[in-house]
Design a protein around this motif. Structure first.
Motif, mmCIF file in Angstrom:
data_model
loop_
_atom_site.group_PDB
_atom_site.id
_atom_site.type_symbol
_atom_site.label_atom_id
_atom_site.label_comp_id
_atom_site.label_asym_id
_atom_site.label_seq_id
_atom_site.Cartn_x
_atom_site.Cartn_y
_atom_site.Cartn_z
ATOM 1 N N SER A 234 0.764 -1.319 -0.082
ATOM 2 C CA SER A 234 0.105 0.290 -0.051
ATOM 3 C C SER A 234 0.792 1.247 0.036
ATOM 4 O O SER A 234 0.501 2.273 -0.378
ATOM 5 N N GLN A 235 2.060 1.045 0.332
ATOM 6 C CA GLN A 235 3.132 2.310 0.554
ATOM 7 C C GLN A 235 3.319 2.963 -0.987
ATOM 8 O O GLN A 235 3.875 3.872 -0.928
ATOM 9 N N THR A 236 3.099 2.159 -1.811
ATOM 10 C CA THR A 236 3.435 2.330 -3.300
ATOM 11 C C THR A 236 2.801 3.754 -3.440
ATOM 12 O O THR A 236 3.394 4.644 -4.369
ATOM 13 N N HIS A 237 1.670 4.133 -3.045
ATOM 14 C CA HIS A 237 0.800 5.154 -3.345
ATOM 15 C C HIS A 237 0.577 6.040 -2.037
ATOM 16 O O HIS A 237 -0.470 6.771 -1.930
ATOM 17 N N ALA A 238 1.449 5.777 -1.187
ATOM 18 C CA ALA A 238 1.569 6.908 0.108
ATOM 19 C C ALA A 238 1.468 8.298 -0.091
ATOM 20 O O ALA A 238 1.016 9.003 0.775
ATOM 21 N N GLY A 239 2.231 8.826 -1.359
ATOM 22 C CA GLY A 239 2.071 10.158 -1.688
ATOM 23 C C GLY A 239 1.075 10.638 -2.169
ATOM 24 O O GLY A 239 0.704 12.087 -2.029
ATOM 25 N N TRP A 240 0.154 9.913 -2.744
ATOM 26 C CA TRP A 240 -1.104 10.446 -3.482
ATOM 27 C C TRP A 240 -2.152 9.449 -3.530
ATOM 28 O O TRP A 240 -1.956 8.270 -4.222
ATOM 29 N N VAL A 241 -3.035 9.291 -2.913
ATOM 30 C CA VAL A 241 -4.106 8.484 -2.879
ATOM 31 C C VAL A 241 -4.956 8.258 -4.155
ATOM 32 O O VAL A 241 -5.385 6.815 -4.414
ATOM 33 N N PHE A 242 -5.032 9.082 -4.975
ATOM 34 C CA PHE A 242 -5.732 9.037 -6.310
ATOM 35 C C PHE A 242 -4.822 8.239 -6.979
ATOM 36 O O PHE A 242 -5.575 7.701 -8.143
ATOM 37 N N GLY A 322 -3.154 -0.763 -5.172
ATOM 38 C CA GLY A 322 -4.132 0.347 -5.171
ATOM 39 C C GLY A 322 -5.332 -0.135 -4.071
ATOM 40 O O GLY A 322 -5.670 0.916 -3.116
ATOM 41 N N ALA A 323 -5.951 -1.382 -3.992
ATOM 42 C CA ALA A 323 -6.751 -1.708 -2.823
ATOM 43 C C ALA A 323 -6.356 -1.520 -1.433
ATOM 44 O O ALA A 323 -7.173 -0.638 -0.703
ATOM 45 N N MET A 324 -5.264 -1.855 -1.564
ATOM 46 C CA MET A 324 -4.664 -1.898 0.113
ATOM 47 C C MET A 324 -4.526 -0.752 0.520
ATOM 48 O O MET A 324 -4.214 -0.280 1.634
ATOM 49 N N LYS A 325 -3.997 0.477 -0.404
ATOM 50 C CA LYS A 325 -3.909 1.766 0.221
ATOM 51 C C LYS A 325 -5.195 2.401 0.484
ATOM 52 O O LYS A 325 -5.499 3.331 1.363
ATOM 53 N N LEU A 326 -6.041 2.216 -0.447
ATOM 54 C CA LEU A 326 -7.599 2.730 -0.183
ATOM 55 C C LEU A 326 -8.188 2.194 1.111
ATOM 56 O O LEU A 326 -8.780 2.824 1.854
ATOM 57 N N GLY A 327 -7.976 0.993 1.513
ATOM 58 C CA GLY A 327 -8.660 0.264 2.828
ATOM 59 C C GLY A 327 -7.867 -1.043 2.765
ATOM 60 O O GLY A 327 -7.143 -1.572 2.274
ATOM 61 N N GLY A 425 -6.012 11.057 10.175
ATOM 62 C CA GLY A 425 -6.134 11.580 11.695
ATOM 63 C C GLY A 425 -7.418 10.903 12.195
ATOM 64 O O GLY A 425 -7.484 9.565 11.910
ATOM 65 N N ALA A 426 -8.409 11.545 12.775
ATOM 66 C CA ALA A 426 -9.704 11.170 13.157
ATOM 67 C C ALA A 426 -10.612 10.817 12.153
ATOM 68 O O ALA A 426 -11.708 9.825 12.306
ATOM 69 N N ASP A 427 -10.426 11.087 10.985
ATOM 70 C CA ASP A 427 -11.370 10.859 9.976
ATOM 71 C C ASP A 427 -10.706 10.192 8.760
ATOM 72 O O ASP A 427 -9.527 9.560 8.816
ATOM 73 N N TYR A 428 -11.276 10.054 7.616
ATOM 74 C CA TYR A 428 -10.805 9.388 6.487
ATOM 75 C C TYR A 428 -10.056 10.077 5.500
ATOM 76 O O TYR A 428 -10.302 11.388 5.418
ATOM 77 N N THR A 429 -9.038 9.508 4.940
ATOM 78 C CA THR A 429 -8.345 10.332 3.746
ATOM 79 C C THR A 429 -9.117 10.904 2.725
ATOM 80 O O THR A 429 -9.152 11.925 2.299
ATOM 81 N N SER A 453 -7.230 16.439 2.882
ATOM 82 C CA SER A 453 -6.174 17.517 3.060
ATOM 83 C C SER A 453 -6.278 18.840 2.120
ATOM 84 O O SER A 453 -5.493 19.691 2.549
ATOM 85 N N ARG A 454 -6.517 18.546 0.738
ATOM 86 C CA ARG A 454 -6.685 19.494 -0.332
ATOM 87 C C ARG A 454 -5.414 19.819 -0.400
ATOM 88 O O ARG A 454 -4.836 21.139 -0.751
ATOM 89 N N ARG A 455 -4.341 19.073 -0.033
ATOM 90 C CA ARG A 455 -3.105 19.718 -0.492
ATOM 91 C C ARG A 455 -2.392 19.448 -1.822
ATOM 92 O O ARG A 455 -2.906 18.449 -2.686
ATOM 93 N N VAL A 456 -1.475 20.255 -2.452
ATOM 94 C CA VAL A 456 -1.182 20.529 -3.659
ATOM 95 C C VAL A 456 0.156 19.681 -3.812
ATOM 96 O O VAL A 456 1.319 20.000 -2.949
ATOM 97 N N ARG A 457 0.392 19.033 -4.852
ATOM 98 C CA ARG A 457 1.473 18.112 -4.891
ATOM 99 C C ARG A 457 2.707 18.966 -5.332
ATOM 100 O O ARG A 457 2.515 19.949 -6.022
#
Length: 761
Positions: A234-242, A322-327, A425-429, A453-457
């Motif tokens: 799952s860490q393959t997509h740790a930088g960007w969940v999309f 992909g699947a294991m990063k999402l859940g 955090g306490a909520d979902y990504t 997070s609405r963070r920009v890459r």
């Protein structure tokens, strides 16, 4: 091996008029192999559990009923266990005994024609002992001899009750009592060359001491998979969940899906005893057979000899990463014209296990008729796997049937459901909204899935934070494919896909050559990206977006240089080599550091700078929202997905969301070929793709400021500006005015000092 009077050289028979049964052979509730019983006139149970091993020396010629047992493994692991089981019997001169209430079965390995050579373990010989003496009498004293031999073997130490009897049989399938496997497997060279065991990954075993003494030389070690590896993937997509969602979308595209629905909904979980959010990805592609499903859940696979040019999936890990990063847990429901399969990839199910287990159930489909496919798994295996799915997921057999019913009797496709979603955090990504005012008054307008997070890459040289593609799935899917064809919906709202190259104004198509390979780059300016103060190159691979807003040349060092300029290129021919290898990262969100990519960056930088120098002087600011006047506008047919040119000045607001070729102003047919893009065009999808109301207000305020300044200009176009809070806009607009003034005097250079004196900057 056995007494010469006892004929164990029984050839494997096919069914010749007798009964044919599938039997699952087990030891200590662990599966050895599924087998096929031939030419047996009596009914036998479907599961045979071995209770003991006895020496063959106690057997003599007798009138027991004899028949063949043929291996019919459900997977490669069972194939390996069959060979190990047969070798154990043959090397140690043992017979496996299976007992039932009214009869017993004695399983012999086949006898070799040469006493010193191992036979071909293509079958086993089974003798049927009827306990009723009036029916089929065993030889005199054989039962007592079996008991004495079994007892004396353990007392003398010639057999270790903790060797093969309990640890040699692998957990190759369902094991309700013990689901943990050991670690290291030793597969000895004594396996025949033709054995299918040699190339199969297997769980660890400890061989019987007798086997170790009698087998020869080098051992082969195979590696098992610890369940924690799912988290590592799952860490393959740790930088960007999309990037994780994109992996699932790639699979749908490769399956030739025409429709794709992505949404997050709440389902009741019996294990959690409440409703939980579940992410679903549903397509109408060609589905997967059992073999294809097993290939998908395997950890890497060989590349097929032949691949489509536009096929994206090729590394064999996309679904897992992909699947294991999402859940933490995912279930796959897939249907072809002749089968249905259910696969369960779960971190929750594999907690505290030593080896990863993936339950799979496959059904044979004939119209509306459905049954467990006994050619790939037994009823017992299917029942165990289904029970595991029911216990650890929100799905039971009825809900699975309901979901698969979406495809209908003749339809095909794949559904992926993921729960225990990744946390921020306490909520979902992920943050999702339906777009309905009654359900979400804040984000009403269209359904979307956002990154909380609405963070920009991070991109070198970029200063703008207005990049919706980085945190809005709708915005990302608009440009994910170079030539979009699928009808995609997110949270029930259609995605207005747009071929990015067709959204540009003052386009320039540039061809070149890098290290002997050709490349074509389309450069132009985008009204939307000008407003957002973005620029850069969009790089595609096999028609799929890999890098976005890649700043090159002067764009990396000056935030204003190249503002609004967008480049589009498919670099498949540069990145793929002759051997089928590719310089794309496994995450498919970047390219590897290689000579070809370095040369590409240099070439792109030169061409982007040349385009900026050539076209900057022709830039014009206009009143209203149309900064760049478009020659034409484009619209995509909802049916054939072809793009059509609309006449300039056509009121695009009058078009429905689902527009078809037969509608005005095109008034044509879907069979008409797609029109080619010309210079200076823009598509209506761009005007409909604003992220939210906040973006629209920002753009309107910016336009109002520009208009207010233009009204203060004199007839000679000379303008004087004072420094205010919007310094950047003032500087850019004055730059244009001064460039026009310099141009009228016969020079195209800009006097930086004069410009700064006039602006008071």
């Amino acid at each position: 091996m056995a007494d010469e009077t006892l004929d164990l050289n029984e050839p494997p028979h096919e069914n010749q008029g007798g009964g044919l049964n599938y039997v699952l052979l087990q030891k200590d509730s662990k599966n050895i192999c599924r087998t096929k019983v031939c030419d047996i006139p009596v009914k036998v149970p479907s599961v045979w559990s071995i209770v003991r091993f006895v020496p063959t020396k106690v057997y003599q010629q007798c009138d027991f009923l004899k028949f063949s047992l043929l291996p019919e493994p459900e997977d490669d692991r069972q194939n390996i266990e069959w060979g190990k089981f047969m070798r154990f019997l043959w090397d140690n001169q043992r017979v496996a005994v299976v007992r039932f209430s009214s009869f017993a079965l004695h399983i012999f390995p086949p006898q070799s024609h040469e006493s010193h050579e191992r036979p071909n373990f293509s079958h086993a010989v089974v003798m049927y002992e009827q306990k009723d003496p009036g029916d089929c009498k065993p030889m005199a004293g054989v039962s007592d001899a079996l008991k004495r031999s079994y007892r004396s073997d353990f007392q003398s130490g010639s057999m270790n009750p903790k060797s093969y009897l309990r640890e040699e049989i692998c957990d190759s399938g369902p094991n309700p009592k013990e689901m943990n496997a050991s670690r290291v497997t030793e597969l000895h060279k004594s396996v025949p060359e033709s054995s299918p065991c040699e190339s199969v990954e297997d769980g660890p075993r400890i061989l019987d001491p007798i086997v170790k003494k009698r087998t020869t030389t080098l051992a082969k070690i195979f590696v098992s998979t610890d369940p924690s590896y799912l988290r590592t993937l799952s860490q393959t997509h740790a930088g960007w969940v999309f990037g994780a969602i994109a992996e699932l979308i790639d699979n749908s595209r490769d399956a030739d899906a025409s429709r794709l629905n992505i949404s997050v909904k709440s389902l009741f979980s019996k294990k959690a005893d409440k409703k939980i959010p579940v992410l679903s990805v549903i397509d109408d592609g060609h589905g997967m057979t059992c073999a294809e499903t097993m290939r998908m859940i395997s950890f890497g696979h060989k590349r097929p000899d032949k691949q489509r040019q536009d096929q994206i999936g090729r590394f064999g890990i996309g679904f897992k990463t992909g699947a294991m990063k999402l859940g933490r847990d995912a279930i796959v429901l897939t249907q072809t014209s002749s089968s249905r399969s259910v696969a369960f990839l779960s971190q929750s199910f594999n907690e505290n296990k030593d080896n990863l287990e993936i339950p799979v159930v496959t059904y044979r489909k004939e119209g509306q008729y459905m049954e467990v496919d006994s050619s790939v798994q037994s009823e017992a295996t299917a029942e165990y796997n289904l029970n595991a799915i029911k216990e650890f997921s929100p799905f039971n057999e009825y809900f699975i049937g309901e979901k698969l019913g979406i495809f209908g009797e003749d339809g095909t496709g794949t559904q992926i459901y993921i729960w225990n979603l990744d946390r921020w955090g306490a909520d979902y990504t992920l943050d999702w909204s339906s777009g309905k005012p009654s359900e979400d008054p804040v984000h009403h307008g269209r359904g979307d899935i956002l990154i909380r997070s609405r963070r920009v890459r991070l991109r070198p040289g970029q200063t703008s934070n207005n990049v919706p593609l980085d945190y809005s799935l709708q915005s990302y899917l608009e440009v994910m494919f170079l030539n979009p064809r699928m009808k995609i919906s997110v949270q029930g709202s259609s995605v207005k896909t747009r071929p990015l190259a067709k959204t540009l104004n003052k386009t320039s198509v540039i061809s070149g050559e890098i290290m002997g390979r050709t490349i074509q780059l389309t450069l132009g300016r985008s009204n939307v990206e000008w407003d957002r103060m973005n620029c850069g190159i969009f790089l595609y691979w096999h028609g799929r977006l890999i890098e976005s807003y890649k700043r090159v040349g002067g764009q990396k060092h000056n935030a204003d240089m190249g503002r609004g300029v967008i480049g589009v290129a498919d670099i498949t021919d540069l990145i793929d080599d002759e051997d089928g290898n590719s310089w794309v990262l496994n995450s498919k969100q970047g390219f590897q550091d290689c000579e070809m990519y370095a040369k590409l960056e240099e070439w792109l930088g030169r061409k982007a700078d040349e385009y900026w120098d050539t076209n900057f002087d022709t830039l014009e600011l206009r009143k209203g929202s149309e900064r760049y006047k478009a020659d034409h506008e484009w619209v995509q047919c909802y049916s054939c997905r072809k793009w059509r040119i609309l006449n300039a000045g056509f009121d695009t607001k009058s078009l429905p969301d689902e527009w078809f070729c037969y509608m005005p102003p095109f008034n044509g047919k879907c069979e008409v070929a797609e029109q080619q893009m010309a210079r200076g065009v823009i598509v209506i999808g761009e005007k409909r793709s604003e992220h939210d109301k906040r973006d629209r207000i920002t753009q309107q305020e910016e336009v109002a400021k520009v208009n207010a300044r233009e009204t203060r200009s004199d007839d000679s176009q000379s303008q004087k500006f004072t420094q205010d809070e919007d310094v950047k806009d003032v500087k850019l607009i004055s730059t244009v005015v001064n460039k026009k003034r310099k141009s009228s005097n016969g020079t195209r250079s800009m006097d930086k000092n004069n410009s700064e004196d006039k602006h008071g900057v």
